[in-house]
Scaffold this motif. Structure first.
Motif, mmCIF file in Angstrom:
data_model
loop_
_atom_site.group_PDB
_atom_site.id
_atom_site.type_symbol
_atom_site.label_atom_id
_atom_site.label_comp_id
_atom_site.label_asym_id
_atom_site.label_seq_id
_atom_site.Cartn_x
_atom_site.Cartn_y
_atom_site.Cartn_z
ATOM 1 N N VAL A 53 0.834 -1.187 0.050
ATOM 2 C CA VAL A 53 -0.102 -0.147 0.017
ATOM 3 C C VAL A 53 0.735 1.181 -0.029
ATOM 4 N N ILE A 54 0.983 1.948 -1.289
ATOM 5 C CA ILE A 54 1.698 3.296 -1.050
ATOM 6 C C ILE A 54 0.785 4.474 -0.928
ATOM 7 N N VAL A 55 1.188 5.231 0.161
ATOM 8 C CA VAL A 55 0.473 6.307 0.576
ATOM 9 C C VAL A 55 1.417 7.506 0.401
ATOM 10 N N ASP A 56 1.151 8.274 -0.675
ATOM 11 C CA ASP A 56 1.975 9.328 -1.103
ATOM 12 C C ASP A 56 1.458 10.535 -1.283
ATOM 13 N N ASP A 57 2.021 11.442 -1.953
ATOM 14 C CA ASP A 57 1.420 12.810 -1.992
ATOM 15 C C ASP A 57 0.210 12.941 -2.934
ATOM 16 N N THR A 58 -0.247 11.812 -3.703
ATOM 17 C CA THR A 58 -1.575 11.939 -4.268
ATOM 18 C C THR A 58 -2.731 12.254 -3.460
ATOM 19 N N PRO A 59 -3.197 13.325 -3.894
ATOM 20 C CA PRO A 59 -4.343 13.883 -3.343
ATOM 21 C C PRO A 59 -5.464 12.775 -3.307
ATOM 22 N N GLU A 60 -6.219 12.604 -1.981
ATOM 23 C CA GLU A 60 -7.348 11.634 -1.640
ATOM 24 C C GLU A 60 -7.312 10.409 -2.503
ATOM 25 N N ALA A 61 -5.973 9.858 -2.362
ATOM 26 C CA ALA A 61 -6.114 8.614 -2.944
ATOM 27 C C ALA A 61 -4.890 7.931 -2.325
ATOM 28 N N VAL A 62 -4.851 6.511 -2.481
ATOM 29 C CA VAL A 62 -3.675 5.633 -2.088
ATOM 30 C C VAL A 62 -3.472 4.417 -3.245
ATOM 31 N N THR A 63 -2.532 4.000 -3.393
ATOM 32 C CA THR A 63 -2.282 3.051 -4.399
ATOM 33 C C THR A 63 -1.978 1.738 -3.855
ATOM 34 N N ILE A 64 -2.340 0.673 -4.518
ATOM 35 C CA ILE A 64 -2.259 -0.767 -4.136
ATOM 36 C C ILE A 64 -1.189 -1.438 -5.491
ATOM 37 N N SER A 65 -0.200 -1.873 -4.927
ATOM 38 C CA SER A 65 0.881 -2.537 -5.748
ATOM 39 C C SER A 65 1.174 -4.006 -5.627
ATOM 40 N N CYS A 66 0.845 -4.624 -6.602
ATOM 41 C CA CYS A 66 1.121 -6.258 -6.293
ATOM 42 C C CYS A 66 1.038 -7.049 -7.955
ATOM 43 N N PHE A 67 1.927 -7.805 -8.064
ATOM 44 C CA PHE A 67 1.648 -8.369 -9.322
ATOM 45 C C PHE A 67 0.506 -9.443 -9.450
ATOM 46 N N ASP A 68 0.359 -9.940 -8.378
ATOM 47 C CA ASP A 68 -0.979 -10.753 -8.608
ATOM 48 C C ASP A 68 -2.059 -9.863 -8.637
ATOM 49 N N PRO A 69 -2.868 -10.316 -9.949
ATOM 50 C CA PRO A 69 -4.048 -9.323 -9.985
ATOM 51 C C PRO A 69 -5.133 -9.618 -9.070
ATOM 52 N N ARG A 71 -4.975 -10.653 -6.211
ATOM 53 C CA ARG A 71 -4.671 -10.208 -4.772
ATOM 54 C C ARG A 71 -4.923 -8.900 -4.811
ATOM 55 N N ARG A 72 -4.685 -8.019 -5.672
ATOM 56 C CA ARG A 72 -4.626 -6.631 -5.881
ATOM 57 C C ARG A 72 -6.082 -6.195 -5.822
ATOM 58 N N GLU A 73 -7.141 -6.838 -6.431
ATOM 59 C CA GLU A 73 -8.365 -6.572 -6.391
ATOM 60 C C GLU A 73 -8.954 -7.072 -5.424
ATOM 61 N N ILE A 74 -8.705 -8.317 -4.389
ATOM 62 C CA ILE A 74 -9.018 -8.227 -3.288
ATOM 63 C C ILE A 74 -8.670 -7.182 -2.272
ATOM 64 N N ALA A 75 -7.524 -6.771 -2.287
ATOM 65 C CA ALA A 75 -7.060 -5.695 -1.271
ATOM 66 C C ALA A 75 -7.783 -4.470 -1.901
ATOM 67 N N ARG A 76 -8.037 -4.130 -2.872
ATOM 68 C CA ARG A 76 -8.623 -2.766 -3.413
ATOM 69 C C ARG A 76 -10.028 -2.863 -2.910
ATOM 70 N N ARG A 77 -10.881 -3.996 -3.144
ATOM 71 C CA ARG A 77 -12.225 -4.168 -2.539
ATOM 72 C C ARG A 77 -12.383 -3.937 -1.010
ATOM 73 N N ALA A 78 -11.429 -4.643 -0.486
ATOM 74 C CA ALA A 78 -11.437 -4.620 0.968
ATOM 75 C C ALA A 78 -10.945 -3.256 1.449
ATOM 76 N N LEU A 79 -10.099 -2.388 0.922
ATOM 77 C CA LEU A 79 -9.764 -1.286 1.286
ATOM 78 C C LEU A 79 -10.962 -0.117 1.226
#
Length: 508
Positions: free
Chosen positions: A232-248, A250-258
């Motif tokens: 989970v990348i919390v950077d300077d992007t306004p009002e958004a966080v980025t989820i990074s993972c090679f497994d799509p 797992r990335r989708e599960i994490a996105r929905r859960a977050l």
């Protein structure tokens, strides 16, 4: 007086008893007479019935006897006719046998004459052949060889001319027909000309939510990353966080859960694990439904449920912006159309096109190319060998053994090359290619290096005077190890070292 009375009473009693006895004897005798009369009557009736039955039986026996005699007469008549017919047939056969014997004798006489004439002809042929050999001054084998050689020269010239003509016509006609087939297939499929982008960016309602996601001393974000298997990348992007993972997936599960945690507001380790587990189950259901729907849309039947589930995982996999599940359905339709036009097996072609990229659903977790992984996986679940070969050979990693494999490869190329199908980040692509080439060039003895196949293979040309054959194998291993340690990439990258030696001399 009293004595007289007693006597009278006694006499009266005796007389009554005697009278009663006499009357009873008379009744018994009467009953016996009636029984004898009834018995005699029954005996008479039985005798009359027996006589009637005997007469009827005699009549029936006479009828049966007459019927049997009539049948015997009829059978005797038929047997007589059959015997006459057989006798006639026997006579005809005897006559035919006699004629055949006469004909055989005639044929034998003619065969003797023919054999004699054949022997005379053979002698004449031998005499003529000897005379021809004497005149031509060569044997028959030499003459035959010379004739065959001359005929072969003429036939080869005619054959070469015909082959060139046929090749030119086939090339011209084949190009026209191929363009027409491809155009018709693309037009009939009529897919959307817009590339799909799957984003791993999770929007936030406000900037304060970033602090709640991170948690005190980072415990929430660590718990989320560990449980979900993502970054989970919390950077300077306004009002958004980025989820990074090679497994799509797992990335989708994490996105929905977050997204669900942000909507719920309760973000702590225990609740994070529960939400992730719920979303895993939900995504599994979505994957199964997506695989079944894609199988139906592609017109492919008889697939194992595990294969359909693995195909559903491609719903969350993209290649240059093109969704891989939609790509698989499109390739299946294109392959079916091409197979119908070319007279190939439509079902096998459609199945090969649908399953050709199934290995991309697992190449993050296993070693090997997606073509070989997909072929092994489908073979394990009883898929037709022709389809397995089409899956494994659509990138020419193995030899294509059927026209259906060629059709699957062509449909894959059409789907990926049509306008608007794929979107590529040119800057990232060039950077990845340049990084691979620079890494290979950094090794001693390397003359040139080329990254090909979208960065899935690096071919390295070495200096033959500095690198020998053994060093070439060691160099390939060292470069592959450095790529593994310094780069992040899905699947695998092939490293090929080429060493060429040339010797040049001048004749003076």
């Amino acid at each position: 007086m009293e004595t007289t009375a007693y006597i009278i009473a006694g006499l009266t009693l005796i007389v009554g008893l005697a009278l009663g006895y006499f009357l009873s004897r008379m009744q018994v005798a009467r009953a016996q007479r009636e029984q004898r009369d009834r018995a005699d009557k029954l005996i008479l009736e039985s005798k009359e019935q027996a006589k009637t039955i005997e007469l009827q039986a005699r009549d029936n026996a006479m009828k049966i006897t007459r019927s049997a005699e009539n049948e015997i007469k009829s059978l005797r008549s038929e047997l007589t006719k059959e015997e006459e017919r057989l006798q006639r047939r026997r006579t005809e056969l005897d006559n035919r046998i006699e004629r055949l014997e006469q004909r055989e004798q005639t044929v034998n006489k003619r065969q003797s004459a023919v054999d004699k004439r054949f022997n005379d002809i053979e002698k004449l042929h031998e005499q003529q052949l000897e005379e021809l050999q004497r005149v031509a001054n060569m044997t028959s084998e030499e003459a035959k060889g010379a004739l065959l050689e001359e005929v072969e020269k003429e036939a080869r010239g005619d054959m070469a001319r015909i082959i060139r003509q046929i090749e030119a016509e086939a090339r011209e006609e084949g190009e026209k027909r191929a363009r027409k087939l491809i155009a018709d297939a693309i037009q009939r499929v009529a897919s959307d000309h817009v590339a799909e982008v799957v984003s791993s960016l999770v929007p936030l309602p406000n900037e304060e939510m970033k602090g709640r996601i991170v948690g005190r001393n980072g415990r929430n974000i660590r718990a989320f990353e560990q449980a979900a298997g993502v970054d989970v990348i919390v950077d300077d992007t306004p009002e958004a966080v980025t989820i990074s993972c090679f497994d799509p997936v797992r990335r989708e599960i994490a996105r929905r859960a977050l997204a669900r945690l942000i909507l719920d507001g309760r973000i702590h380790p225990a609740h994070i694990e529960k939400v992730l587990e719920d979303e895993r189950k939900a995504v599994d259901v979505v994957i199964e439904e997506a695989g079944e729907q894609a199988t139906f849309d592609a017109g492919v039947a008889g697939l194992h449920p595990e294969i359909m589930r693995m195909m559903g995982r491609l719903k969350y996999r993209t290649s240059y912006g093109q969704n891989q599940l939609a790509h698989a359905v499109e390739v299946a339709k294109l392959a079916g159309i091409l197979a119908a036009e070319l007279g190939a097996n439509v079902d096998l072609s459609r199945q090969g096109g649908f399953l050709h990229d199934i290995g991309k659903a697992m190449d993050h977790n296993q070693e090997g190319t997606h073509a070989s992984l997909g072929a092994d996986f489908c073979k394990r679940y009883g898929v037709n060998p022709i389809v397995v070969n089409a899956i494994g050979s659509h990138h020419h990693e193995t030899e294509q053994e059927s026209v259906e494999a060629v059709i699957a490869e062509a449909a894959d190329a059409i789907s990926g090359a049509r306008p608007g199908a794929r979107r590529e980040d040119l800057e990232a692509y060039i950077k990845r290619i340049k990084t691979l080439e620079d890494m290979a060039n950094s090794f001693k003895g390397v003359s040139q290096s080329y990254a090909i196949q979208a960065g899935r293979e690096v071919r390295i040309i070495v200096k033959p005077d500095e690198i020998d054959d053994l060093a070439s194998a060691r160099l390939a291993r060292d470069i592959a190890k450095k790529i593994e340690e310094t780069m992040q990439y899905p699947g695998q990258i092939r490293v090929t070292v080429i060493r060429e030696t040339r010797a040049t001399e001048y004749a003076k």
